[in-house]
Design a protein around this motif. Structure first.
Motif, PDB file in Angstrom:
ATOM      1  N   LYS A 176       0.837  -1.211   0.000  1.00  0.00           N
ATOM      2  CA  LYS A 176       0.000   0.000   0.000  1.00  0.00           C
ATOM      3  C   LYS A 176       0.873   1.262   0.000  1.00  0.00           C
ATOM      4  N   LEU A 177       1.928   1.255   0.803  1.00  0.00           N
ATOM      5  CA  LEU A 177       2.825   2.407   0.850  1.00  0.00           C
ATOM      6  C   LEU A 177       3.606   2.544  -0.453  1.00  0.00           C
ATOM      7  N   SER A 178       3.973   1.421  -1.030  1.00  0.00           N
ATOM      8  CA  SER A 178       4.686   1.456  -2.308  1.00  0.00           C
ATOM      9  C   SER A 178       3.816   2.056  -3.409  1.00  0.00           C
ATOM     10  N   ASN A 179       2.528   1.703  -3.414  1.00  0.00           N
ATOM     11  CA  ASN A 179       1.594   2.273  -4.404  1.00  0.00           C
ATOM     12  C   ASN A 179       1.439   3.775  -4.206  1.00  0.00           C
ATOM     13  N   LEU A 180       1.390   4.206  -2.923  1.00  0.00           N
ATOM     14  CA  LEU A 180       1.301   5.632  -2.620  1.00  0.00           C
ATOM     15  C   LEU A 180       2.530   6.362  -3.160  1.00  0.00           C
ATOM     16  N   LYS A 181       3.676   5.778  -2.949  1.00  0.00           N
ATOM     17  CA  LYS A 181       4.935   6.374  -3.405  1.00  0.00           C
ATOM     18  C   LYS A 181       4.942   6.554  -4.925  1.00  0.00           C
ATOM     19  N   LYS A 182       4.507   5.521  -5.639  1.00  0.00           N
ATOM     20  CA  LYS A 182       4.533   5.575  -7.094  1.00  0.00           C
ATOM     21  C   LYS A 182       3.510   6.569  -7.648  1.00  0.00           C
ATOM     22  N   LYS A 183       2.308   6.572  -7.081  1.00  0.00           N
ATOM     23  CA  LYS A 183       1.241   7.420  -7.618  1.00  0.00           C
ATOM     24  C   LYS A 183       1.556   8.901  -7.460  1.00  0.00           C
ATOM     25  N   TYR A 184       2.106   9.273  -6.304  1.00  0.00           N
ATOM     26  CA  TYR A 184       2.321  10.689  -6.017  1.00  0.00           C
ATOM     27  C   TYR A 184       3.805  11.076  -6.034  1.00  0.00           C
ATOM     28  N   THR A 185       4.657  10.166  -6.501  1.00  0.00           N
ATOM     29  CA  THR A 185       6.113  10.391  -6.513  1.00  0.00           C
ATOM     30  C   THR A 185       6.612  10.863  -5.144  1.00  0.00           C
ATOM     31  N   VAL A 186       6.118  10.196  -4.095  1.00  0.00           N
ATOM     32  CA  VAL A 186       6.590  10.473  -2.735  1.00  0.00           C
ATOM     33  C   VAL A 186       7.974   9.861  -2.577  1.00  0.00           C
ATOM     34  N   ASP A 187       8.883  10.602  -1.960  1.00  0.00           N
ATOM     35  CA  ASP A 187      10.269  10.136  -1.848  1.00  0.00           C
ATOM     36  C   ASP A 187      10.520   9.298  -0.602  1.00  0.00           C
ATOM     37  N   ALA A 188       9.761   9.524   0.465  1.00  0.00           N
ATOM     38  CA  ALA A 188      10.020   8.810   1.718  1.00  0.00           C
ATOM     39  C   ALA A 188       8.792   8.892   2.606  1.00  0.00           C
ATOM     40  N   VAL A 189       8.793   8.097   3.653  1.00  0.00           N
ATOM     41  CA  VAL A 189       7.742   8.165   4.661  1.00  0.00           C
ATOM     42  C   VAL A 189       8.373   8.397   6.024  1.00  0.00           C
ATOM     43  N   VAL A 190       7.605   9.011   6.910  1.00  0.00           N
ATOM     44  CA  VAL A 190       7.974   9.182   8.313  1.00  0.00           C
ATOM     45  C   VAL A 190       6.952   8.406   9.126  1.00  0.00           C
ATOM     46  N   LEU A 191       7.424   7.456   9.923  1.00  0.00           N
ATOM     47  CA  LEU A 191       6.525   6.550  10.629  1.00  0.00           C
ATOM     48  C   LEU A 191       6.224   7.027  12.038  1.00  0.00           C
ATOM     49  N   ASP A 192       4.943   7.186  12.329  1.00  0.00           N
ATOM     50  CA  ASP A 192       4.480   7.419  13.696  1.00  0.00           C
ATOM     51  C   ASP A 192       4.023   6.063  14.232  1.00  0.00           C
ATOM     52  N   LEU A 193       4.881   5.400  14.974  1.00  0.00           N
ATOM     53  CA  LEU A 193       4.611   4.034  15.408  1.00  0.00           C
ATOM     54  C   LEU A 193       3.906   3.952  16.749  1.00  0.00           C
ATOM     55  N   GLY A 194       3.651   5.109  17.361  1.00  0.00           N
ATOM     56  CA  GLY A 194       2.964   5.073  18.644  1.00  0.00           C
ATOM     57  C   GLY A 194       3.831   4.433  19.724  1.00  0.00           C
ATOM     58  N   THR A 195       3.209   4.055  20.833  1.00  0.00           N
ATOM     59  CA  THR A 195       3.907   3.399  21.940  1.00  0.00           C
ATOM     60  C   THR A 195       3.034   2.267  22.453  1.00  0.00           C
ATOM     61  N   THR A 196       3.505   1.575  23.461  1.00  0.00           N
ATOM     62  CA  THR A 196       2.713   0.471  24.022  1.00  0.00           C
ATOM     63  C   THR A 196       1.401   0.966  24.612  1.00  0.00           C
ATOM     64  N   GLU A 197       1.339   2.245  24.971  1.00  0.00           N
ATOM     65  CA  GLU A 197       0.105   2.774  25.549  1.00  0.00           C
ATOM     66  C   GLU A 197      -0.976   2.993  24.500  1.00  0.00           C
ATOM     67  N   SER A 198      -0.606   2.944  23.226  1.00  0.00           N
ATOM     68  CA  SER A 198      -1.625   3.047  22.178  1.00  0.00           C
ATOM     69  C   SER A 198      -1.899   1.689  21.539  1.00  0.00           C
ATOM     70  N   LEU A 199      -1.467   0.620  22.200  1.00  0.00           N
ATOM     71  CA  LEU A 199      -1.780  -0.740  21.763  1.00  0.00           C
ATOM     72  C   LEU A 199      -2.909  -1.297  22.628  1.00  0.00           C
ATOM     73  N   PRO A 200      -3.583  -2.352  22.161  1.00  0.00           N
ATOM     74  CA  PRO A 200      -4.584  -2.994  23.028  1.00  0.00           C
ATOM     75  C   PRO A 200      -3.921  -3.538  24.293  1.00  0.00           C
ATOM     76  N   LYS A 201      -4.688  -3.625  25.367  1.00  0.00           N
ATOM     77  CA  LYS A 201      -4.125  -4.157  26.609  1.00  0.00           C
ATOM     78  C   LYS A 201      -3.784  -5.626  26.466  1.00  0.00           C
ATOM     79  N   HIS A 202      -4.646  -6.363  25.802  1.00  0.00           N
ATOM     80  CA  HIS A 202      -4.395  -7.781  25.544  1.00  0.00           C
ATOM     81  C   HIS A 202      -4.591  -8.038  24.059  1.00  0.00           C
ATOM     82  N   PHE A 203      -3.623  -8.672  23.440  1.00  0.00           N
ATOM     83  CA  PHE A 203      -3.740  -8.964  22.015  1.00  0.00           C
ATOM     84  C   PHE A 203      -2.894 -10.186  21.687  1.00  0.00           C
ATOM     85  N   GLN A 204      -3.179 -10.725  20.514  1.00  0.00           N
ATOM     86  CA  GLN A 204      -2.481 -11.920  20.065  1.00  0.00           C
ATOM     87  C   GLN A 204      -1.712 -11.605  18.798  1.00  0.00           C
TER      88      GLN A 204
END
Length: 683
Positions: free
Chosen positions: A415-443
């Motif tokens: 999906k990111l690769s398609n975005l890059k090609k369509k709009y000639t985006v050169d790079a991405v900056v990732l906002d990965l959040g922290t453990t506090e923005s994850l579910p409390k319990h997950f698999q």
């Protein structure tokens, strides 16, 4: 002499003899008592390795330096009762069949194993605790009362340098943002002492950490937020070197260069050379494409600026996770991007692995009845996996990608690769959040003990088809280059400015040499006042000497004086600062050596370099010392110059090091800096 006088003299002599005998008897009793205590202490105290003394009664450890002084003092197995009986381990219980290990066992409580690894300048004692009971959580503490400690990472309750200024209760050592977690978004399980000692904790330990009352304590505890319910294991190393800078260098990751291509090195050099221009779409008004054009035109309207990376932050989608520009907000964006590229800019967009349940991507991720791309709740009675909802940035209906599920990782990357090609985006900056923005319990598809490690999986997923990840907001290890780490937002206040240097110094010694700091003047939110002119100028002066300079509010938004100062600083950065930063950055790629360094990196034997009064100074490599002005209405300050000869950057004079410059005068247009001269330079 008469008879009475002779009798009196005889009695006096007898009294003196009795007093002497009594005193002698008392001395013998005290000597015997002291010998008994000393003998028993020696029985309990053993020297299992060179330079290590271990007192079994309270499990205290003293590690000595090469001069016989105490390099580190620790107390092991805090929860065990004092004087509790221990036994030598059975050979079959030794980890990895370490026949030369020292091993003790406290029946039905815990087992402790210690081994040693040595290189030419570094000795590491490997500590391995294994709990034998659900009621025992291994806890070891280290004395911080007579040394200065650094490391760990960013904190959420006011960034401090050194760690001794913190007061953090026992809490999980995971990435956070200030709610229940005391640590910030960029961490590393390493802690360094001014004596040259270091604590390095294994990544698979469910680590809880405390720093208060002049003690650093580490504990292994199963359960939330860690994904393990087994009996806790505490594995870490105590490493000692001749001094703090040497220990930091020897423990650094010298493999950052591995696999870095020539074009990726160019990305690093571009980030160092040219400013990052941050365009916050949430703060823009009117026609967004027109606002973007005007922003870039203003940047190029003066000669001293240069196009660099244009960073577009969210929201640029209709719904978070669409990974497609909102056509109702952006008219003819492809043409606008083409013009911006012609001006010399490169375009980076901010994105994340969080997806709105209203986005088209969410529907795409529900691929199977019993499996989706999203972090899901643990199943009940073999039922289907149900995606877990989370909140982030005021959006309360989000799901999170499972980066350990290979089909999901490939889908996200595509999906990111398609975005890059369509709009000639050169790079991405990732906002990965922290453990506090994850579910409390997950698999997860692939289990991991520390939820913070998802940041590493996210980066790996994106880079599989999109190499240019410009920066990440969260990390537990230095990302593969050319990705930089980007520090959290800073308020447009003096407090915001003052948190930047502790953050940079902490991350630098932890092995994060490539850092993007908050923009000049701070991160201004909608409706918030911008920085005052004085604050903006002091921030600009400070950022001039950092690896990357980022703008959000432009100098043009103030007055002619601000513009003149900005031009002068741009020239200084281009002619003096950048050649040195480029040289050190090339070295950092090979060795992870800090670009920005505390002044004790130059002379760790000088106690003044570790003092509170010098904590707001820093070095660029070992060449430039900077003493920024970080408080309002300040026009003089005290500056300490380490040993050597230094050239004053403001007046060109030579100054002898190893002394203070008290009451050093500086006006609003100046920032004190000094260039270290070659050895042998005469005043």
């Amino acid at each position: 002499m008469g008879v009475p006088s002779l009798v009196q003299k005889q009695h006096a002599d007898e009294h003196r003899i009795k007093a002497f005998v009594s005193f002698l008897f008392l001395c013998i009793v005290l000597l015997v008592a002291f010998s008994h205590v000393y003998f028993n202490q020696q029985l309990a105290q053993h020297s299992y390795f060179d330079s290590v003394r271990f007192l079994k009664e309270n499990r205290s450890v003293h590690i000595s330096d090469e001069h016989g002084g105490t390099q580190l003092k620790a107390w092991l197995g805090i929860p065990l009762p004092e004087n509790s009986k221990s036994y030598k381990c059975r050979p079959r219980d030794l980890t990895n069949n370490e026949t030369d290990a020292v091993c003790f066992e406290w029946i039905d409580q815990a087992r402790l194993q210690v081994t040693v690894q040595e290189t030419e300048h570094l000795r590491c004692y490997e500590i391995h605790w294994q709990s034998l009971s659900s009621s025992f959580a291994p806890l070891d503490c280290f004395d911080a009362s007579e040394s200065v400690w650094f490391g760990g990472g960013l904190t959420t309750e006011g960034m401090k340098w050194p760690l001794n200024k913190l007061n953090i209760p026992l809490s999980p050592f995971v990435t956070g943002q200030g709610n229940d977690v005391k640590w910030g978004s960029i961490l590393k399980r390493r802690f360094f002492s001014s004596t040259g000692a270091a604590i390095v904790v294994d990544e698979n330990v469910p680590l809880w950490l405390e720093f208060k009352d002049d003690k650093l304590c580490v504990e292994s505890r199963s359960g939330y937020p860690y994904n393990t319910e087994s009996l806790p294991v505490l594995n870490y190393s105590i490493c000692t070197g001749p001094d703090a800078p040497t220990t930091i260098r020897l423990l650094a990751d010298n493999g950052l260069w591995d696999g870095v291509r020539k074009d990726e090195m160019e990305v690093i050099r571009e980030l160092l050379q040219d400013p990052v221009w941050r365009f916050d779409l949430i703060s823009a008004s009117g026609n967004l494409v027109e606002s973007l054009r005007n922003f870039t035109n203003r940047i190029l309207s003066v000669e001293w600026t240069s196009p660099g990376y244009l960073m577009l932050t969210r929201p640029w989608e209709a719904f978070v996770g669409d990974l497609e520009f909102d056509t109702s907000q952006f008219d003819d964006l492809e043409a606008a991007f083409e013009i911006i590229h012609r001006k010399g800019f490169k375009i980076a967009v901010g994105t994340s692995p969080y997806f709105s349940t209203f986005s088209q991507s969410y529907e795409e991720g529900l691929i199977e009845s019993n499996r989706s791309f999203w972090l899901s709740q643990p199943p009940r009675d073999d039922g289907p996996l149900v995606p877990s909802l989370v909140s982030k940035d005021d959006d309360n209906s989000l799901v999170v990608l499972d980066p350990t599920y290979l089909p999901a990782a490939k889908w996200f990357s595509k999906k990111l690769s398609n975005l890059k090609k369509k709009y000639t985006v050169d790079a991405v900056v990732l906002d990965l959040g922290t453990t506090e923005s994850l579910p409390k319990h997950f698999q997860l598809e692939v289990d991991t003990v520390d939820p913070s490690k998802l940041t590493t999986y996210f980066l790996k997923a994106v880079r599989s088809t999109l190499p240019t990840v410009l920066a990440t907001s969260s990390a537990i290890e230095m990302p593969k280059l050319p990705t930089f780490v980007i520090t959290p937002k800073a308020a447009p206040t003096w407090d915001g400015l003052q948190t930047t240097l502790p953050s940079v110094l902490t991350l630098s010694i932890l092995g994060y040499p490539f850092i993007i700091c908050p923009p000049v003047g701070g991160n201004v939110s909608p409706g918030e006042s911008t920085a005052s002119k004085e604050l903006y100028i002091r921030w600009l002066e400070f950022n001039t000497f950092l690896p990357v300079i980022q703008y959000k509010i432009l100098p043009f938004d103030y007055d002619d004086e601000t513009m003149e100062i900005a031009e002068k600083l741009a020239t200084l950065r281009k002619t003096l600062v950048m050649p040195i930063i480029r040289k050190i950055a090339d070295e950092s790629v090979l060795s992870a050596a800090p670009i920005i360094r505390p002044i004790w990196f130059l002379d760790s034997e000088d106690p003044e370099c570790f003092s509170d009064e010098t904590n707001d100074q820093f070095l660029i490599g070992d060449k430039i010392l900077v003493a920024p002005i970080l408080t309002p209405e300040t026009f003089e300050r005290d500056i300490y110059l380490p040993r050597g000869v230094w050239k004053d950057g403001m007046d060109g004079s030579l100054r002898k090091g190893g002394r203070w410059l008290n009451g050093y005068k500086v006006n609003l247009r100046q920032i004190p800096y000094f260039i270290r001269m070659p050895d042998g330079t005469r005043l």
